[in-house]
Scaffold this motif. Structure first.
Motif, PDB file in Angstrom:
ATOM      1  N   LEU A  57      39.919  47.721  41.878  1.00 30.16           N
ATOM      2  CA  LEU A  57      39.710  46.778  42.977  1.00 30.16           C
ATOM      3  C   LEU A  57      38.578  45.808  42.675  1.00 30.16           C
ATOM      4  N   LYS A 100      36.294  42.426  42.235  1.00 25.63           N
ATOM      5  CA  LYS A 100      36.110  41.122  42.877  1.00 25.63           C
ATOM      6  C   LYS A 100      35.998  40.029  41.820  1.00 25.63           C
ATOM      7  N   ASP A 134      47.541  33.592  41.550  1.00 29.44           N
ATOM      8  CA  ASP A 134      47.695  34.539  42.658  1.00 29.44           C
ATOM      9  C   ASP A 134      46.389  35.258  42.950  1.00 29.44           C
ATOM     10  N   LEU A 135      45.753  35.732  41.874  1.00 29.57           N
ATOM     11  CA  LEU A 135      44.475  36.435  42.021  1.00 29.57           C
ATOM     12  C   LEU A 135      43.437  35.512  42.657  1.00 29.57           C
ATOM     13  N   ARG A 136      43.409  34.272  42.185  1.00 33.28           N
ATOM     14  CA  ARG A 136      42.479  33.266  42.740  1.00 33.28           C
ATOM     15  C   ARG A 136      42.697  33.087  44.233  1.00 33.28           C
ATOM     16  N   GLU A 137      43.959  32.956  44.591  1.00 32.57           N
ATOM     17  CA  GLU A 137      44.280  32.737  46.011  1.00 32.57           C
ATOM     18  C   GLU A 137      43.872  33.920  46.871  1.00 32.57           C
ATOM     19  N   HIS A 138      43.797  35.091  46.256  1.00 30.75           N
ATOM     20  CA  HIS A 138      43.355  36.277  46.993  1.00 30.75           C
ATOM     21  C   HIS A 138      41.846  36.486  46.884  1.00 30.75           C
ATOM     22  N   VAL A 188      39.862  36.615  44.231  1.00 34.44           N
ATOM     23  CA  VAL A 188      39.284  37.240  43.035  1.00 34.44           C
ATOM     24  C   VAL A 188      38.705  36.139  42.143  1.00 34.44           C
ATOM     25  N   LYS A 230      48.687  42.831  39.275  1.00 38.44           N
ATOM     26  CA  LYS A 230      49.440  42.593  40.511  1.00 38.44           C
ATOM     27  C   LYS A 230      49.049  43.599  41.591  1.00 38.44           C
ATOM     28  N   ILE A 242      46.212  44.806  42.139  1.00 37.68           N
ATOM     29  CA  ILE A 242      44.906  44.467  42.718  1.00 37.68           C
ATOM     30  C   ILE A 242      45.081  43.740  44.047  1.00 37.68           C
ATOM     31  N   ILE A 243      46.100  42.912  44.109  1.00 36.25           N
ATOM     32  CA  ILE A 243      46.258  42.067  45.314  1.00 36.25           C
ATOM     33  C   ILE A 243      47.418  42.496  46.191  1.00 36.25           C
ATOM     34  N   GLU A 244      47.954  43.660  45.909  1.00 37.06           N
ATOM     35  CA  GLU A 244      49.068  44.157  46.716  1.00 37.06           C
ATOM     36  C   GLU A 244      48.632  44.474  48.140  1.00 37.06           C
TER      37      GLU A 244
END
Ligand SMILES: [Mg+2]
Length: 279
Positions: free
Chosen positions: A4, A6, A162-166, A168, A275, A277-279
């Protein structure tokens, strides 16, 4: 294992792209700087080493002055081999290496990835560090030309976005200099995806300083940072010591399951873990 983070810190070469054809180009540049009578044996040994059939192989350390290949654990030498493969006795090993060794970029070389394989073979045959470095720069220059085509990792850019948008944070930490790294990032279409880019990173010597800087920049603890790379000494071990999570890309199968939190053969195999990580 559930990660998890950041902040995710990525290495560049061998991590963000999987191409390897430039290593032959590099080996040719090294070969051409050796005396003519050494060139054939250099090439033969380089090819053997590349295939894991030589004493010099990825995962070992090359002691340039003593011309020995070392198997080490936490910088304690466990085994030492002569160039021809002869093992030194335990007594000789203890005598030569009574204390932890210091891995550097000049005399005690960690053969952590394919860059170091032809280089160490060339040093064995008498090439100077300076000529080795020149060959490296020539190769980086080649990699910046349009002739050097790079294969993007499928779905990788999308996953980073995707990670950026979440939320991270994404960091690039590479030992390579800025101009050619940026060209490579542009070829991969990854030039704008990182929140922070650190070039000339001087890993492994400065890895922990870099991570300290990253933790401060993003105001996170070390256990909220994930380090991803293909060089265990440079990117995994120092990060583990700080308490970061780690993903090791190990195409040469030189690690064990304990080497990192997650060990994969290619970045493609790591994508499902990102993937999650942001599920
Ligand atoms: Mg690398």
């Amino acid at each position: 294992m559930k990660l998890l983070p950041k902040v995710i810190v990525f290495d560049l070469d061998g991590t963000l792209y999987e191409d390897i054809h430039h290593f032959n180009f590099y080996a040719e540049r090294l070969r051409d700087k050796l005396p003519l009578q050494k060139q054939e044996i250099f090439w033969k040994e380089y090819k053997l080493a590349e295939q894991g059939e030589h004493t010099l192989r990825i995962g070992r350390v090359y002691d340039v002055a003593k011309d020995l290949l070392l198997v080490q654990q936490d910088r304690i030498v466990k085994e030492a081999f002569k160039w021809d493969g002869t093992a030194l006795s335990q007594e000789e090993v203890n005598q030569l290496y009574p204390e932890q060794i210091t891995i550097d970029l000049e005399s005690m070389l960690s053969i952590g990835d394919l860059w170091w394989v032809p280089a160490c073979v060339a040093f064995h045959h008498g090439l100077s560090g300076k000529s080795g470095h020149r060959s490296f720069l020539e190769t980086r220059e080649f990699m910046m030309t349009p002739e050097f085509k790079m294969n993007k990792i499928t779905n990788f850019k999308e996953m980073l976005q995707d990670l950026r948008e979440h939320g991270v944070k994404l960091v690039l930490l590479t030992n390579s200099p800025e101009p050619d790294s940026e060209v490579i990032l542009t070829k991969l279409e990854l030039q704008t995806v990182f929140h922070k880019k650190i070039f000339n990173g001087k890993k492994p010597t400065l890895t922990s300083n870099r991570f300290e800087e990253i933790a401060l920049t993003f105001n996170v603890n070390y256990n909220e940072i994930l380090s991803v790379g293909d060089n265990w000494i440079n990117e995994i071990l120092p990060a583990q010591k700080l308490g970061c999570s780690t993903i090791l890309i190990d195409p040469h199968h030189i690690s064990t399951d304990e080497s990192a939190d997650i060990v994969v053969e290619t970045m493609t195999q790591a994508i499902p873990f990102f993937k999650k990580i942001i599920e």
